[in-house]
Design a protein around this motif. Sequence first.
Motif, PDB file in Angstrom:
ATOM      1  N   PRO A 152       3.915 -11.938  20.401  1.00 48.52           N
ATOM      2  CA  PRO A 152       5.162 -11.278  20.811  1.00 48.52           C
ATOM      3  C   PRO A 152       5.602 -10.133  19.896  1.00 48.52           C
ATOM      4  O   PRO A 152       6.470  -9.354  20.259  1.00 48.52           O
ATOM      5  N   TYR A 153       5.007 -10.007  18.726  1.00 47.22           N
ATOM      6  CA  TYR A 153       5.439  -9.004  17.755  1.00 47.22           C
ATOM      7  C   TYR A 153       4.915  -7.619  18.106  1.00 47.22           C
ATOM      8  O   TYR A 153       3.804  -7.452  18.586  1.00 47.22           O
ATOM      9  N   SER A 154       5.730  -6.609  17.796  1.00 56.24           N
ATOM     10  CA  SER A 154       5.315  -5.217  18.008  1.00 56.24           C
ATOM     11  C   SER A 154       4.373  -4.795  16.890  1.00 56.24           C
ATOM     12  O   SER A 154       4.236  -5.475  15.871  1.00 56.24           O
ATOM     13  N   VAL A 155       3.748  -3.645  17.065  1.00 62.00           N
ATOM     14  CA  VAL A 155       2.858  -3.089  16.046  1.00 62.00           C
ATOM     15  C   VAL A 155       3.642  -2.867  14.749  1.00 62.00           C
ATOM     16  O   VAL A 155       3.161  -3.192  13.656  1.00 62.00           O
ATOM     17  N   GLU A 156       4.860  -2.350  14.863  1.00 57.26           N
ATOM     18  CA  GLU A 156       5.692  -2.105  13.683  1.00 57.26           C
ATOM     19  C   GLU A 156       6.048  -3.407  12.976  1.00 57.26           C
ATOM     20  O   GLU A 156       6.021  -3.489  11.743  1.00 57.26           O
ATOM     21  N   ASP A 157       6.375  -4.443  13.752  1.00 54.06           N
ATOM     22  CA  ASP A 157       6.686  -5.752  13.169  1.00 54.06           C
ATOM     23  C   ASP A 157       5.481  -6.326  12.429  1.00 54.06           C
ATOM     24  O   ASP A 157       5.625  -6.879  11.339  1.00 54.06           O
ATOM     25  N   LEU A 158       4.309  -6.193  13.025  1.00 53.30           N
ATOM     26  CA  LEU A 158       3.091  -6.721  12.394  1.00 53.30           C
ATOM     27  C   LEU A 158       2.760  -5.952  11.122  1.00 53.30           C
ATOM     28  O   LEU A 158       2.381  -6.556  10.110  1.00 53.30           O
ATOM     29  N   ALA A 159       2.925  -4.634  11.140  1.00 53.40           N
ATOM     30  CA  ALA A 159       2.680  -3.834   9.939  1.00 53.40           C
ATOM     31  C   ALA A 159       3.650  -4.219   8.832  1.00 53.40           C
ATOM     32  O   ALA A 159       3.260  -4.365   7.664  1.00 53.40           O
ATOM     33  N   SER A 160       4.904  -4.420   9.181  1.00 55.78           N
ATOM     34  CA  SER A 160       5.909  -4.840   8.209  1.00 55.78           C
ATOM     35  C   SER A 160       5.588  -6.225   7.655  1.00 55.78           C
ATOM     36  O   SER A 160       5.758  -6.488   6.454  1.00 55.78           O
ATOM     37  N   ARG A 161       5.112  -7.090   8.508  1.00 57.22           N
ATOM     38  CA  ARG A 161       4.729  -8.448   8.088  1.00 57.22           C
ATOM     39  C   ARG A 161       3.593  -8.393   7.068  1.00 57.22           C
ATOM     40  O   ARG A 161       3.591  -9.117   6.083  1.00 57.22           O
ATOM     41  N   ILE A 162       2.620  -7.511   7.316  1.00 54.38           N
ATOM     42  CA  ILE A 162       1.496  -7.358   6.384  1.00 54.38           C
ATOM     43  C   ILE A 162       1.999  -6.898   5.021  1.00 54.38           C
ATOM     44  O   ILE A 162       1.591  -7.440   3.986  1.00 54.38           O
ATOM     45  N   VAL A 163       2.897  -5.917   4.988  1.00 55.60           N
ATOM     46  CA  VAL A 163       3.452  -5.430   3.725  1.00 55.60           C
ATOM     47  C   VAL A 163       4.158  -6.565   2.987  1.00 55.60           C
ATOM     48  O   VAL A 163       3.977  -6.756   1.778  1.00 55.60           O
ATOM     49  N   THR A 164       4.943  -7.333   3.709  1.00 51.30           N
ATOM     50  CA  THR A 164       5.671  -8.451   3.104  1.00 51.30           C
ATOM     51  C   THR A 164       4.716  -9.506   2.573  1.00 51.30           C
ATOM     52  O   THR A 164       4.884 -10.010   1.455  1.00 51.30           O
ATOM     53  N   LEU A 165       3.685  -9.842   3.341  1.00 48.71           N
ATOM     54  CA  LEU A 165       2.722 -10.858   2.914  1.00 48.71           C
ATOM     55  C   LEU A 165       1.899 -10.378   1.720  1.00 48.71           C
ATOM     56  O   LEU A 165       1.607 -11.165   0.806  1.00 48.71           O
ATOM     57  N   GLU A 166       1.548  -9.092   1.691  1.00 46.22           N
ATOM     58  CA  GLU A 166       0.814  -8.559   0.541  1.00 46.22           C
ATOM     59  C   GLU A 166       1.667  -8.624  -0.719  1.00 46.22           C
ATOM     60  O   GLU A 166       1.162  -8.924  -1.806  1.00 46.22           O
ATOM     61  N   ALA A 167       2.967  -8.353  -0.593  1.00 49.51           N
ATOM     62  CA  ALA A 167       3.876  -8.467  -1.741  1.00 49.51           C
ATOM     63  C   ALA A 167       3.957  -9.921  -2.206  1.00 49.51           C
ATOM     64  O   ALA A 167       3.987 -10.194  -3.410  1.00 49.51           O
ATOM     65  N   GLU A 168       3.979 -10.842  -1.263  1.00 49.45           N
ATOM     66  CA  GLU A 168       4.018 -12.271  -1.619  1.00 49.45           C
ATOM     67  C   GLU A 168       2.716 -12.699  -2.294  1.00 49.45           C
ATOM     68  O   GLU A 168       2.732 -13.467  -3.255  1.00 49.45           O
ATOM     69  N   ILE A 169       1.593 -12.203  -1.819  1.00 54.99           N
ATOM     70  CA  ILE A 169       0.305 -12.509  -2.448  1.00 54.99           C
ATOM     71  C   ILE A 169       0.302 -12.012  -3.892  1.00 54.99           C
ATOM     72  O   ILE A 169      -0.122 -12.727  -4.800  1.00 54.99           O
ATOM     73  N   LYS A 170       0.819 -10.820  -4.128  1.00 61.39           N
ATOM     74  CA  LYS A 170       0.889 -10.283  -5.491  1.00 61.39           C
ATOM     75  C   LYS A 170       1.778 -11.168  -6.356  1.00 61.39           C
ATOM     76  O   LYS A 170       1.440 -11.475  -7.507  1.00 61.39           O
ATOM     77  N   ARG A 171       2.904 -11.607  -5.829  1.00 60.80           N
ATOM     78  CA  ARG A 171       3.825 -12.459  -6.580  1.00 60.80           C
ATOM     79  C   ARG A 171       3.168 -13.787  -6.942  1.00 60.80           C
ATOM     80  O   ARG A 171       3.274 -14.260  -8.077  1.00 60.80           O
ATOM     81  N   VAL A 172       2.432 -14.359  -5.993  1.00 63.43           N
ATOM     82  CA  VAL A 172       1.742 -15.629  -6.243  1.00 63.43           C
ATOM     83  C   VAL A 172       0.637 -15.431  -7.275  1.00 63.43           C
ATOM     84  O   VAL A 172       0.484 -16.244  -8.196  1.00 63.43           O
ATOM     85  N   ARG A 173      -0.127 -14.351  -7.155  1.00 62.93           N
ATOM     86  CA  ARG A 173      -1.200 -14.083  -8.128  1.00 62.93           C
ATOM     87  C   ARG A 173      -0.636 -13.872  -9.535  1.00 62.93           C
ATOM     88  O   ARG A 173      -1.201 -14.348 -10.513  1.00 62.93           O
TER      89      ARG A 173
END
Length: 73
Positions: free
Chosen positions: A30-51
């Motif tokens: 159901p997510y738009s392309v913009e929503d998915l791109a934003s989700r990727i940015v957020t998840l990459e930031a979370e991955i960096k925080r966890v690392r």
Amino acid sequence: MIDEELPLSLRQAQGGGSALQSLVHEDLSPYSVEDLASRIVTLEAEIKRVRDTLDNKKNRLSEASALFSFKGS
């Protein structure tokens, strides 16, 4: 698999599933392309925080091991 054997982030909370478990199994269609791109940015930031947290814990463990190692000379 017994719940205690799972990593803390995947264990079920008392009220149901964990946030990470829900995130991994969420329907993304159901997510738009913009929503998915934003989700990727957020998840990459979370991955960096966890690392970063993981690296800090490893460093503290190494420091503690060095402090308490009793190697003979």
